[in-house]
Scaffold this motif. Structure first.
Motif, PDB file in Angstrom:
ATOM      1  N   THR A 115       0.788  -1.420   0.068  1.00  0.00           N
ATOM      2  CA  THR A 115      -0.411   0.349   0.295  1.00  0.00           C
ATOM      3  C   THR A 115       1.113   0.922   0.101  1.00  0.00           C
ATOM      4  N   ALA A 116       0.585   2.177  -0.688  1.00  0.00           N
ATOM      5  CA  ALA A 116       1.349   3.149  -0.934  1.00  0.00           C
ATOM      6  C   ALA A 116       0.209   4.376  -0.386  1.00  0.00           C
ATOM      7  N   ALA A 117       1.070   5.755  -0.466  1.00  0.00           N
ATOM      8  CA  ALA A 117      -0.119   7.271  -0.401  1.00  0.00           C
ATOM      9  C   ALA A 117       0.537   8.133  -1.674  1.00  0.00           C
ATOM     10  N   CYS A 118      -0.582   8.358  -2.410  1.00  0.00           N
ATOM     11  CA  CYS A 118      -0.197   8.763  -3.621  1.00  0.00           C
ATOM     12  C   CYS A 118      -0.130   9.982  -3.420  1.00  0.00           C
ATOM     13  N   ASP A 157       3.933   8.329 -11.438  1.00  0.00           N
ATOM     14  CA  ASP A 157       4.644   8.598 -11.627  1.00  0.00           C
ATOM     15  C   ASP A 157       5.654   7.426 -11.467  1.00  0.00           C
ATOM     16  N   ALA A 158       6.161   8.001 -10.392  1.00  0.00           N
ATOM     17  CA  ALA A 158       6.920   6.913  -9.111  1.00  0.00           C
ATOM     18  C   ALA A 158       6.560   5.587  -9.252  1.00  0.00           C
ATOM     19  N   PRO A 203       2.912  -4.053  -8.575  1.00  0.00           N
ATOM     20  CA  PRO A 203       1.373  -3.564  -8.103  1.00  0.00           C
ATOM     21  C   PRO A 203       1.494  -2.977  -6.609  1.00  0.00           C
ATOM     22  N   VAL A 204       0.332  -2.005  -6.709  1.00  0.00           N
ATOM     23  CA  VAL A 204       0.162  -0.943  -4.983  1.00  0.00           C
ATOM     24  C   VAL A 204      -0.945  -0.942  -5.358  1.00  0.00           C
ATOM     25  N   VAL A 205      -2.007  -0.980  -4.082  1.00  0.00           N
ATOM     26  CA  VAL A 205      -3.557  -0.295  -3.010  1.00  0.00           C
ATOM     27  C   VAL A 205      -2.944   0.996  -3.187  1.00  0.00           C
TER      28      VAL A 205
END
Length: 341
Positions: free
Chosen positions: A15-18, A25-26, A33-35
């Motif tokens: 899980t990533a903050a976006c 883009d990063a 894969p990222v949630v």
């Protein structure tokens, strides 16, 4: 030992903050894969979805521009699995065009019905079919030219497949589970015919037949799982295999596909098919030669095989300028034309 059908035991997708397109883009460049939790929290569509199927259906029908929608349906006996029929020549579900409003009404009527078929609107291009939806629910991360698509239906299961594009998928009603496998696991997923797109894995991740598909153990060992609640989104890099389960009786999702930018002789899938045509039936020695050539000059990426050649003489083996690429493409087109391709 974890069993290959124990999906709950799989590692969770990170899980990533976006907070911005630059953050996203990063994530895309990392090719994992990222949630992204709560990405669609500000959407009016999400607010409607949280009120229940009737509210979201009414919200969607109010914006229907009148064009027919792509509808898929599987009989109750399939358990909602959208996959192959018994002989791999056909799918175990039907495809047709139907009105959006009538299909949404039918999906709602089937809720709770015993032995009901599994009906879903899939891949609906919102820009043409519900342009007002796009205006009211803008993408928080992607440029406006990347158009969203809508998926609405019952508790369906889409067999493991992959896409040639990056995929950002966000839930607006129900819950979804993605089981993801790296592109390198293709040989362990027992994928069906390439000429019956999309090619699907024959393995059911919820009940894998390991006697028939023993290499699936290796695919499972490399797998990850993502659980999406309403408002959450998942980034799936291109070519990652994914099995998708809609976990509620009524589910809705919006996704964006982008990134398959190759064209003409630079379209990777067409080059792959050309490679099958050129190399697959060669004698073993010739195939070994070309495997070595590809490994040294295409896939190694470290430049070791060409380090001894001056930069100005590397040609196609070195960095290619736009003009060099265009000239090479012209030469190849002429070669194919001469060969009658």
């Amino acid at each position: 030992m974890i069993q290959p059908c124990d999906i709950d035991a799989l590692p969770r997708v990170a899980t990533a903050a976006c907070a911005s397109p630059a953050d996203f883009d990063a994530i895309v460049r990392a090719e994992r894969p990222v949630v992204i939790k709560g990405l669609l929290e500000a959407w009016p569509a999400l607010a409607a979805g949280r009120q229940g199927p009737a509210a979201l259906n009414a919200y969607l029908k109010a914006m229907d521009a009148g064009a027919p929608a792509p509808v898929m349906e599987a009989p109750a006996a399939t358990g909602g699995r959208f996959g192959y029929g018994a002989d791999l020549r056909e799918f175990a579900f039907s495809k047709r065009q139907a009105g959006i409003g009538e299909t949404l009404d039918r999906i709602e009527r089937l809720l709770g019905e015993p032995d009901a078929p599994f009906v879903a609107i899939q891949m609906l291009p919102l820009a043409s079919h519900m342009p007002e939806f796009v205006r009211r629910n803008p993408s928080p991360l992607l440029p406006p030219q990347v158009m969203p698509r809508l998926w609405v239906g019952g508790a369906v299961r889409t067999q493991t497949h992959n896409d040639r594009d990056h995929n950002l998928a966000g839930v607006i009603a129900g819950r979804r589970r993605f089981v993801l496998f790296p592109p390198t696991q293709v040989a362990n997923l027992y994928v069906g015919p390439l000429d019956n797109p999309p090619p699907l894995s024959l393995v059911d991740p919820e009940a894998p037949d390991l006697a028939r598909f023993p290499r699936y153990r290796d695919a499972y060992a490399a797998a990850e799982v993502a659980w999406l609640e309403p408002g959450d989104a998942l980034f799936v890099p291109k070519y990652w295999w994914h099995h998708v389960t809609s976990l509620a009786p009524y589910n809705a999702m919006v996704n964006w596909w982008w990134g398959d930018t190759g064209a003409g002789l630079e379209r990777a899938n067409d080059v792959f098919l050309t490679a099958l045509l050129a190399f697959k039936d060669l004698p073993p020695g010739e195939r070994a030669y070309w495997r070595s050539m590809f490994e040294a000059y295409v896939f190694a990426g470290d430049g070791e095989a060409t380090a001894h050649i001056p930069d100005g003489l590397k040609g196609a083996l070195g960095p290619m300028s736009p003009s060099f690429r265009a000239n090479l493409a012209r030469q190849l087109k002429m070669a194919f034309l001469k060969g009658g391709a």
